[in-house]
Design a protein around this motif. Structure first.
Motif, PDB file in Angstrom:
ATOM      1  N   ASN A  53       0.846  -1.188   0.000  1.00  0.00           N
ATOM      2  CA  ASN A  53       0.000   0.000   0.000  1.00  0.00           C
ATOM      3  C   ASN A  53       0.885   1.244   0.000  1.00  0.00           C
ATOM      4  O   ASN A  53       1.397   1.647   1.031  1.00  0.00           O
ATOM      5  CB  ASN A  53      -0.915   0.011   1.228  1.00  0.00           C
ATOM      6  CG  ASN A  53      -1.864   1.195   1.200  1.00  0.00           C
ATOM      7  OD1 ASN A  53      -2.571   1.407   0.221  1.00  0.00           O
ATOM      8  ND2 ASN A  53      -1.876   1.980   2.262  1.00  0.00           N
ATOM      9  N   GLN A  54       1.075   1.820  -1.201  1.00  0.00           N
ATOM     10  CA  GLN A  54       1.858   3.050  -1.315  1.00  0.00           C
ATOM     11  C   GLN A  54       0.915   4.217  -1.101  1.00  0.00           C
ATOM     12  O   GLN A  54       0.189   4.635  -2.000  1.00  0.00           O
ATOM     13  CB  GLN A  54       2.530   3.142  -2.681  1.00  0.00           C
ATOM     14  CG  GLN A  54       3.361   4.401  -2.872  1.00  0.00           C
ATOM     15  CD  GLN A  54       4.520   4.503  -1.893  1.00  0.00           C
ATOM     16  OE1 GLN A  54       5.264   3.554  -1.705  1.00  0.00           O
ATOM     17  NE2 GLN A  54       4.663   5.661  -1.248  1.00  0.00           N
ATOM     18  N   GLU A  55       0.919   4.745   0.122  1.00  0.00           N
ATOM     19  CA  GLU A  55      -0.090   5.748   0.479  1.00  0.00           C
ATOM     20  C   GLU A  55       0.252   7.146  -0.010  1.00  0.00           C
ATOM     21  O   GLU A  55      -0.645   7.949  -0.243  1.00  0.00           O
ATOM     22  CB  GLU A  55      -0.315   5.753   1.991  1.00  0.00           C
ATOM     23  CG  GLU A  55      -1.413   6.675   2.432  1.00  0.00           C
ATOM     24  CD  GLU A  55      -2.283   6.105   3.524  1.00  0.00           C
ATOM     25  OE1 GLU A  55      -3.154   6.834   3.991  1.00  0.00           O
ATOM     26  OE2 GLU A  55      -2.089   4.944   3.900  1.00  0.00           O
ATOM     27  N   SER A  56       1.508   7.456  -0.152  1.00  0.00           N
ATOM     28  CA  SER A  56       1.882   8.770  -0.698  1.00  0.00           C
ATOM     29  C   SER A  56       2.192   8.611  -2.176  1.00  0.00           C
ATOM     30  O   SER A  56       2.839   7.649  -2.591  1.00  0.00           O
ATOM     31  CB  SER A  56       3.084   9.352   0.052  1.00  0.00           C
ATOM     32  OG  SER A  56       4.133   8.405   0.177  1.00  0.00           O
ATOM     33  N   ILE A  57       1.705   9.550  -2.986  1.00  0.00           N
ATOM     34  CA  ILE A  57       1.973   9.479  -4.417  1.00  0.00           C
ATOM     35  C   ILE A  57       3.470   9.637  -4.656  1.00  0.00           C
ATOM     36  O   ILE A  57       4.199  10.165  -3.814  1.00  0.00           O
ATOM     37  CB  ILE A  57       1.190  10.551  -5.200  1.00  0.00           C
ATOM     38  CG1 ILE A  57       1.622  11.961  -4.773  1.00  0.00           C
ATOM     39  CG2 ILE A  57      -0.309  10.359  -5.032  1.00  0.00           C
ATOM     40  CD1 ILE A  57       1.062  13.050  -5.669  1.00  0.00           C
ATOM     41  N   ILE A  58       3.934   9.176  -5.813  1.00  0.00           N
ATOM     42  CA  ILE A  58       5.369   9.271  -6.123  1.00  0.00           C
ATOM     43  C   ILE A  58       5.565  10.170  -7.350  1.00  0.00           C
ATOM     44  O   ILE A  58       6.125   9.763  -8.354  1.00  0.00           O
ATOM     45  CB  ILE A  58       6.012   7.882  -6.308  1.00  0.00           C
ATOM     46  CG1 ILE A  58       5.309   7.075  -7.411  1.00  0.00           C
ATOM     47  CG2 ILE A  58       5.978   7.110  -4.996  1.00  0.00           C
ATOM     48  CD1 ILE A  58       6.098   5.828  -7.827  1.00  0.00           C
ATOM     49  N   GLY A  59       5.110  11.414  -7.215  1.00  0.00           N
ATOM     50  CA  GLY A  59       5.266  12.386  -8.301  1.00  0.00           C
ATOM     51  C   GLY A  59       6.690  12.868  -8.468  1.00  0.00           C
ATOM     52  O   GLY A  59       7.041  13.457  -9.491  1.00  0.00           O
ATOM     53  N   GLY A  60       7.523  12.613  -7.442  1.00  0.00           N
ATOM     54  CA  GLY A  60       8.931  12.986  -7.537  1.00  0.00           C
ATOM     55  C   GLY A  60       9.181  14.470  -7.406  1.00  0.00           C
ATOM     56  O   GLY A  60       8.274  15.277  -7.186  1.00  0.00           O
ATOM     57  N   HIS A  95      -5.019   9.974   0.528  1.00  0.00           N
ATOM     58  CA  HIS A  95      -3.989  10.951   0.139  1.00  0.00           C
ATOM     59  C   HIS A  95      -3.725  10.967  -1.367  1.00  0.00           C
ATOM     60  O   HIS A  95      -2.877  11.724  -1.836  1.00  0.00           O
ATOM     61  CB  HIS A  95      -2.672  10.660   0.871  1.00  0.00           C
ATOM     62  CG  HIS A  95      -2.690  11.055   2.310  1.00  0.00           C
ATOM     63  ND1 HIS A  95      -2.778  12.365   2.717  1.00  0.00           N
ATOM     64  CD2 HIS A  95      -2.661  10.296   3.442  1.00  0.00           C
ATOM     65  CE1 HIS A  95      -2.785  12.418   4.046  1.00  0.00           C
ATOM     66  NE2 HIS A  95      -2.726  11.182   4.507  1.00  0.00           N
ATOM     67  N   VAL A  96      -4.449  10.138  -2.119  1.00  0.00           N
ATOM     68  CA  VAL A  96      -4.133  10.015  -3.543  1.00  0.00           C
ATOM     69  C   VAL A  96      -4.417  11.311  -4.315  1.00  0.00           C
ATOM     70  O   VAL A  96      -3.791  11.585  -5.341  1.00  0.00           O
ATOM     71  CB  VAL A  96      -4.907   8.818  -4.164  1.00  0.00           C
ATOM     72  CG1 VAL A  96      -6.398   9.111  -4.258  1.00  0.00           C
ATOM     73  CG2 VAL A  96      -4.330   8.435  -5.523  1.00  0.00           C
ATOM     74  N   ILE A 104      -1.846  12.484  -9.424  1.00  0.00           N
ATOM     75  CA  ILE A 104      -2.164  11.094  -9.766  1.00  0.00           C
ATOM     76  C   ILE A 104      -1.514  10.709 -11.086  1.00  0.00           C
ATOM     77  O   ILE A 104      -0.876   9.646 -11.195  1.00  0.00           O
ATOM     78  CB  ILE A 104      -3.694  10.887  -9.849  1.00  0.00           C
ATOM     79  CG1 ILE A 104      -4.313  10.973  -8.450  1.00  0.00           C
ATOM     80  CG2 ILE A 104      -4.024   9.536 -10.489  1.00  0.00           C
ATOM     81  CD1 ILE A 104      -5.822  10.815  -8.429  1.00  0.00           C
ATOM     82  N   LEU A 105      -1.658  11.559 -12.095  1.00  0.00           N
ATOM     83  CA  LEU A 105      -1.116  11.234 -13.416  1.00  0.00           C
ATOM     84  C   LEU A 105       0.409  11.169 -13.401  1.00  0.00           C
ATOM     85  O   LEU A 105       1.009  10.302 -14.054  1.00  0.00           O
ATOM     86  CB  LEU A 105      -1.603  12.255 -14.446  1.00  0.00           C
ATOM     87  CG  LEU A 105      -3.126  12.288 -14.673  1.00  0.00           C
ATOM     88  CD1 LEU A 105      -3.482  13.330 -15.720  1.00  0.00           C
ATOM     89  CD2 LEU A 105      -3.637  10.912 -15.079  1.00  0.00           C
ATOM     90  N   SER A 106       1.048  12.066 -12.654  1.00  0.00           N
ATOM     91  CA  SER A 106       2.514  12.038 -12.543  1.00  0.00           C
ATOM     92  C   SER A 106       2.961  10.765 -11.845  1.00  0.00           C
ATOM     93  O   SER A 106       3.941  10.115 -12.256  1.00  0.00           O
ATOM     94  CB  SER A 106       3.008  13.256 -11.752  1.00  0.00           C
ATOM     95  OG  SER A 106       2.719  14.451 -12.439  1.00  0.00           O
TER      96      SER A 106
END
Length: 353
Positions: A53-60, A95-96, A104-106
């Motif tokens: 469960n990756q709760e934080s987005i990974i937009g970098g 948090h998504v 989300i898209l990133s």
């Protein structure tokens, strides 16, 4: 008749606060999370079918790294999970939408570059309607994912595909439990999958036992046809259970796997674990054998050194007499025994390490 078997592995929340990812920052500005996971990496067996469960987005960094209340994490955490044999990332949670549609898209773009499938949030209606089915050891495992809430944020009108929100937003024709039932019925009728694993973000934060809503919802989802239910959101480990639905099928339920890797402080918010459950199918028999649940307790160190390194909780007990937290010290052995008993509350014979 031939028997096919898959071991499903799962972790709780990976929620990266700034104080965590800054500890992973290297001199060149990139991030290396490997040292933080080195004590638990062996749990992620390549023969398991693993969902996290990756709760934080990974937009970098291109999106701007951030933490509470609006999280965005370094892309490198995704590559770390890939290196640890993770097969799919659950990304439906409260948090998504922290950075809106762009976030989300990133994040999805980065998951695609990393090569880890995602479930629960999507880039289009077509993407949302594409089932996530992974073939492992001859068994077709379908992953579904929903979140109860979005932290007060709203999905843009006409873009309901962005996140599967259970019971609120209509998406791909399955709005609520009845809709989930129809979806799973279609999966069965069309013979698309042998096993359905359903992740759901629900419950109350920091509650050590499942709420009445969690109990009722899990029972309804079990009756809708889910074979394995994996819960998230409370940030603490809740007891596991076997449910039996109205058809007589056994459904394994993890009400909350707690935090796996995060910067949250508080004794039980720093304890999580790696869960496995075996699923077997004999020949063409629809009835599955679901058994041998195990849970390896883990601990994120945020004490004196504050290095946020992960440990097996049993190793903490073997090497030190107490666990230091921001509110004081706790007897390590007592904490371990309490967590073992707590996790096994509904399943006394469950193996907890």
């Amino acid at each position: 008749m031939a028997t096919k078997k898959v071991t499903i592995g799962a972790t709780g929340d990976i929620l990266l606060h700034k104080r965590v990812y800054e500890k992973a920052r290297k001199k060149d500005g990139s991030f290396d999370f490997a040292p933080m996971f080195e004590n638990v990496k062996h749990l992620f067996d390549k023969d398991h079918l693993i969902i996290v469960n990756q709760e934080s987005i990974i937009g970098g960094e291109e999106l701007g790294l951030s933490d509470f209340p609006n999280f965005n994490s370094p892309v490198e955490i995704g590559y770390q999970l890939k290196d640890m044999n993770v097969d799919i990332a659950n990304i439906a949670n409260n948090h998504v939408l922290d950075h809106g549609e762009k976030g989300i898209l990133s994040s999805i773009e980065n998951w695609e570059k990393i090569g880890i499938p995602y479930v629960g949030a999507y880039k289009s209606f077509e993407d949302q309607e594409t089932l996530r089915i992974i073939n492992k050891n001859g068994l077709r495992v379908c992953f579904l994912s929903y979140t109860k809430g979005l932290g007060g944020k709203k999905v843009p009108k006409g873009k309901e595909y962005l996140v599967n929100q259970h019971g609120v937003t209509k998406f791909a024709g399955h709005k609520d439990v009845a809709g989930v039932r129809r979806l799973i019925d279609q999966i069965r009728k069309r013979d698309l999958a042998d096993v359905v694993v359903l992740s759901i973000h629900f419950g109350k934060e920091y509650q050590m036992k499942p709420t009445a809503y969690q109990l009722e919802t899990a029972s309804n989802l079990a009756d809708a046809g889910a074979d394995v239910i994996i819960g998230h959101h409370p940030h603490v480990v809740q007891p596991f259970d076997f449910l039996v639905n109205s058809k007589g099928e056994t459904v394994f339920t993890a009400y909350s796997l707690g935090n796996f890797f995060s910067g949250q402080k508080g004794l039980y918010r720093q304890i999580g674990g790696y869960m496995t459950i075996d699923v077997e199918k004999e020949g063409n028999n629809r009835l599955l054998k679901i058994d041998n649940p195990t849970f390896n307790l883990t601990y994120v160190d945020s004490s004196d050194k504050k290095d946020y390194k992960m440990h097996l909780l049993k190793d903490i007990v073997d090497t030190q007499t107490s666990i230091k937290t921001d509110v004081g010290e706790f007897d390590a052995k007592e904490v371990y025994e309490r967590m073992v008993n707590h996790t096994k509350m509904y399943l006394p014979n469950m193996e907890v390490k």
